[in-house]
Design a protein around this motif. Structure first.
Motif, short mmCIF file in Angstrom:
data_model
loop_
_atom_site.label_atom_id
_atom_site.label_comp_id
_atom_site.label_asym_id
_atom_site.label_seq_id
_atom_site.Cartn_x
_atom_site.Cartn_y
_atom_site.Cartn_z
N ASP A 40 0.86 -1.17 0.00
CA ASP A 40 0.00 0.00 0.00
C ASP A 40 0.90 1.23 0.00
O ASP A 40 2.11 1.11 0.16
CB ASP A 40 -0.90 0.00 1.24
CG ASP A 40 -2.19 0.80 1.03
OD1 ASP A 40 -2.32 1.46 -0.03
OD2 ASP A 40 -3.06 0.75 1.90
N ASP A 56 5.67 0.99 5.94
CA ASP A 56 5.12 0.38 4.74
C ASP A 56 5.35 -1.12 4.82
O ASP A 56 5.98 -1.62 5.75
CB ASP A 56 5.72 0.97 3.45
CG ASP A 56 7.24 0.96 3.41
OD1 ASP A 56 7.83 -0.10 3.69
OD2 ASP A 56 7.83 1.99 3.09
N ARG A 93 0.95 2.06 -4.24
CA ARG A 93 0.78 0.61 -4.11
C ARG A 93 1.27 -0.08 -5.38
O ARG A 93 0.94 0.34 -6.49
CB ARG A 93 -0.69 0.30 -3.86
CG ARG A 93 -0.98 -1.16 -3.73
CD ARG A 93 -2.45 -1.37 -3.39
NE ARG A 93 -2.68 -2.76 -3.11
CZ ARG A 93 -3.48 -3.53 -3.82
NH1 ARG A 93 -4.16 -3.02 -4.81
NH2 ARG A 93 -3.62 -4.79 -3.51
#
Length: 145
Positions: A40, A56, A93
């Motif tokens: 993402d 992340d 993403r």
């Protein structure tokens, strides 16, 4: 003294710092290299001390196409200022990145009271191999609504 022991450099023999599977000196640093896709867009969170951290997750896949396995890696980056921060936060993403990070295993007490461990990866270097624009992702979602 065995034949292999006699081949070690004298300082290492004296300190007994060599490992049986390697000729390099002992290191307290664990480093990991990952080439994977972002799960993402990265997010910024503040720690209890007020320092920004970029979090992340990267996905890596292996195995044959009909039986592909995916591993997910959670990564933290103590948010730098300037260009590197903008680079990481500008990734969407699915962006393919090459990442180097320092690793450690952390033990903690789970919500159910059991002892658990987790791998912690702190990003040190990142290179973008294939960029996906997070704004294009949002526009595609908006068009389908």
């Amino acid at each position: 003294m065995s034949f292999l022991t006699s081949l070690r450099p004298a300082p290492l023999r004296a300190l007994n710092l060599t490992r049986s599977f390697s000729t390099t000196p002992v290191s307290r640093l664990a480093r990991m290299t990952i080439v994977g896709r972002l799960a993402d867009s990265p997010e910024i969170i503040a720690t209890a001390s007020g320092q920004d951290v970029i979090r992340d997750a990267l996905g890596t896949s292996h195995g044959p196409k009909d039986n592909r396995q995916t591993s997910w890696w959670k990564v933290a980056c103590f948010a730098p200022e300037g260009g590197l921060r903008d680079l990481v936060m500008g990734l969407g993403r699915g962006s393919l990145v090459y990442l180097e990070g320092d690793c450690s295993m952390n033990k903690f007490q789970g919500k159910d009271g059991t002892s658990q461990t987790a791998l912690s990866i702190v990003q040190r270097n990142v290179e973008v191999l294939d960029r996906r624009d997070p704004r294009a992702e949002g526009q595609a979602e908006g068009e389908s609504a």
